[in-house]
Design an enzyme around this catalytic site. Sequence first.
Site, PDB file in Angstrom:
ATOM      1  N   ALA A  81      15.056  -2.622   5.713  1.00 43.62           N
ATOM      2  CA  ALA A  81      16.052  -1.966   6.561  1.00 43.62           C
ATOM      3  C   ALA A  81      15.306  -1.093   7.563  1.00 43.62           C
ATOM      4  CB  ALA A  81      16.973  -1.106   5.702  1.00 43.62           C
ATOM      5  N   GLY A 126      14.781  -4.592   2.149  1.00 45.62           N
ATOM      6  CA  GLY A 126      15.863  -5.513   2.529  1.00 45.62           C
ATOM      7  C   GLY A 126      15.362  -6.915   2.822  1.00 45.62           C
ATOM      8  N   GLU A 129      15.071  -8.542  -0.486  1.00 42.12           N
ATOM      9  CA  GLU A 129      16.444  -8.766  -0.967  1.00 42.12           C
ATOM     10  C   GLU A 129      17.088  -9.945  -0.239  1.00 42.12           C
ATOM     11  OE1 GLU A 129      17.151  -4.558  -0.136  1.00 42.12           O
ATOM     12  OE2 GLU A 129      18.071  -4.383  -2.097  1.00 42.12           O
ATOM     13  N   GLU A 149      11.232   1.020  -1.672  1.00 43.93           N
ATOM     14  CA  GLU A 149      12.193   2.084  -1.328  1.00 43.93           C
ATOM     15  C   GLU A 149      11.857   3.430  -1.952  1.00 43.93           C
ATOM     16  OE1 GLU A 149      12.996  -1.013  -2.158  1.00 43.93           O
ATOM     17  OE2 GLU A 149      14.490  -1.754  -0.741  1.00 43.93           O
TER      18      GLU A 149
HETATM   19  N1  COA Z   1      11.891   0.129   9.790  1.00 40.02           N
HETATM   20  C1  COA Z   1      11.618   0.512  11.042  1.00 40.02           C
HETATM   21  N2  COA Z   1      10.454   0.239  11.654  1.00 40.02           N
HETATM   22  C2  COA Z   1       9.538  -0.449  10.966  1.00 40.02           C
HETATM   23  C3  COA Z   1       9.761  -0.878   9.655  1.00 40.02           C
HETATM   24  C4  COA Z   1      11.001  -0.571   9.060  1.00 40.02           C
HETATM   25  N3  COA Z   1      11.312  -0.967   7.833  1.00 40.02           N
HETATM   26  N4  COA Z   1       8.663  -1.528   9.212  1.00 40.02           N
HETATM   27  C5  COA Z   1       7.789  -1.496  10.240  1.00 40.02           C
HETATM   28  N5  COA Z   1       8.304  -0.860  11.298  1.00 40.02           N
HETATM   29  C6  COA Z   1       7.695  -0.622  12.593  1.00 40.02           C
HETATM   30  C7  COA Z   1       6.610   0.438  12.533  1.00 40.02           C
HETATM   31  O1  COA Z   1       7.172   1.735  12.616  1.00 40.02           O
HETATM   32  C8  COA Z   1       5.793   0.081  13.747  1.00 40.02           C
HETATM   33  O2  COA Z   1       6.438   0.561  14.896  1.00 40.02           O
HETATM   34  P1  COA Z   1       5.571   1.257  16.084  1.00 40.02           P
HETATM   35  O3  COA Z   1       4.697   0.135  16.593  1.00 40.02           O
HETATM   36  O4  COA Z   1       6.610   1.693  17.054  1.00 40.02           O
HETATM   37  O5  COA Z   1       4.790   2.356  15.435  1.00 40.02           O
HETATM   38  C9  COA Z   1       5.869  -1.433  13.786  1.00 40.02           C
HETATM   39  O6  COA Z   1       6.999  -1.804  13.011  1.00 40.02           O
HETATM   40  C10 COA Z   1       4.656  -2.136  13.188  1.00 40.02           C
HETATM   41  O7  COA Z   1       4.455  -1.618  11.883  1.00 40.02           O
HETATM   42  P2  COA Z   1       3.098  -0.901  11.394  1.00 40.02           P
HETATM   43  O8  COA Z   1       3.465   0.038  10.313  1.00 40.02           O
HETATM   44  O9  COA Z   1       2.354  -0.363  12.558  1.00 40.02           O
HETATM   45  O10 COA Z   1       2.327  -2.156  10.828  1.00 40.02           O
HETATM   46  P3  COA Z   1       1.247  -2.154   9.658  1.00 40.02           P
HETATM   47  O11 COA Z   1       0.659  -3.526   9.666  1.00 40.02           O
HETATM   48  O12 COA Z   1       0.327  -0.998   9.789  1.00 40.02           O
HETATM   49  O13 COA Z   1       2.090  -1.960   8.310  1.00 40.02           O
HETATM   50  C11 COA Z   1       3.942  -2.363   6.792  1.00 40.02           C
HETATM   51  C12 COA Z   1       3.039  -2.928   7.931  1.00 40.02           C
HETATM   52  C13 COA Z   1       5.012  -3.400   6.548  1.00 40.02           C
HETATM   53  C14 COA Z   1       3.106  -2.181   5.543  1.00 40.02           C
HETATM   54  C15 COA Z   1       4.542  -1.014   7.255  1.00 40.02           C
HETATM   55  O14 COA Z   1       5.123  -1.192   8.530  1.00 40.02           O
HETATM   56  C16 COA Z   1       5.609  -0.497   6.329  1.00 40.02           C
HETATM   57  O15 COA Z   1       5.297   0.039   5.275  1.00 40.02           O
HETATM   58  N6  COA Z   1       6.895  -0.645   6.722  1.00 40.02           N
HETATM   59  C17 COA Z   1       7.992  -0.105   5.962  1.00 40.02           C
HETATM   60  C18 COA Z   1       8.329  -1.003   4.814  1.00 40.02           C
HETATM   61  C19 COA Z   1       9.459  -0.414   3.987  1.00 40.02           C
HETATM   62  O16 COA Z   1       9.336   0.671   3.432  1.00 40.02           O
HETATM   63  N7  COA Z   1      10.559  -1.149   3.912  1.00 40.02           N
HETATM   64  C20 COA Z   1      11.701  -0.759   3.120  1.00 40.02           C
HETATM   65  C21 COA Z   1      12.647   0.045   3.930  1.00 40.02           C
HETATM   66  S1  COA Z   1      14.017   0.561   2.951  1.00 40.02           S
END
Ligand code: COA
Length: 275
Positions: A81, A126, A129, A149
């Site tokens: 999400a 999500g 999921e 989460e």
């Molecule tokens: N919601 C909003 N934005 C998200 C996102 C999410 N769930 N997951 C990634 N993004 C965005 C990042 O903020 C980043 O944006 P920016 O370029 O404006 O800074 C962009 O996507 C790229 O992600 P980034 O974190 O730079 O890539 P990474 O390779 O370093 O890491 C992940 C990848 C997936 C490990 C990391 O993005 C992450 O932990 N995301 C959240 C996952 C999460 O907690 N999901 C459950 C949500 S309830």
Amino acid sequence: MDENQGGDSMSINQTSSYRNITFEEKDGIGILTLNRPKVLNAINQDLMQELSSVLDVITKSTTIRVVVLTGGGDKAFVAGADISQFETMTVNDAIQFATFGQSVFNKLESLNQPTIAVVNGFALGGGCELACACDFIYASDTARFGQPEVNLGIIPGFGGTQRFTRLIGKAMAKELIFTGRMIDAQEALRIGLANKVFPASELMNEAMKTAKLMLTKGPVALAQAKKAIDEGYNKEMADALEIECEAFAKTFETQDQKEGVKAFLQKRPPKFLGK
Ligand code: COA
């Protein structure tokens, strides 16, 4: 190639009115892509609305017989999400958010057509999921799954405590949800979350091969098999077998059943019409 598609003309039907997803119908296969690659296809309210609308289109379609669901770009299936929405979310907003998301994922799960989640990168929160709401998962060797989460002080809200648990078992789901640990494709394969793992460059081709194989089967038979498996899964065995019996009998109302049996006896491939 599916011999039941009538000739060799390729039918492509693209729906271009969406901003956060793309949807293309190609020879009976619906290819649905969640497409916000800059944020790793994170699901915001607009995307969820569009997903809901396209699922209505698929539900009503008489031509889409298999659905393949994937993520835009080469890094993510769906990274969960959209976290930016959580900053101002109230308890009531949270109820609405989870209720709507769950209803959309239920709609996906209960499509008559078989669905394949083509997990081409991160499938987190999500995203995991969403993949679990499909009938089965094919993953690239670069895929990463997880329910992270708890890192945000929240829990899965689109079915993650339930579908994930039913797929991989209670103790494994608890470990992964309690720690937020990400697993790679090989571990996903080992615990039964992904059915198969392919090199990233071959993933979509392999999913399409399986989709095309399912196209050669009777659509009513596939829909009834799916219904029997899904509806029976959480029931007592006796009730579940009753559901199977009804679904089995329903296939005998179809022309496809007569065609399938006749074709076998005549030693030729069947021509199923979905009737
Ligand atoms: N919601 C909003 N934005 C998200 C996102 C999410 N769930 N997951 C990634 N993004 C965005 C990042 O903020 C980043 O944006 P920016 O370029 O404006 O800074 C962009 O996507 C790229 O992600 P980034 O974190 O730079 O890539 P990474 O390779 O370093 O890491 C992940 C990848 C997936 C490990 C990391 O993005 C992450 O932990 N995301 C959240 C996952 C999460 O907690 N999901 C459950 C949500 S309830």
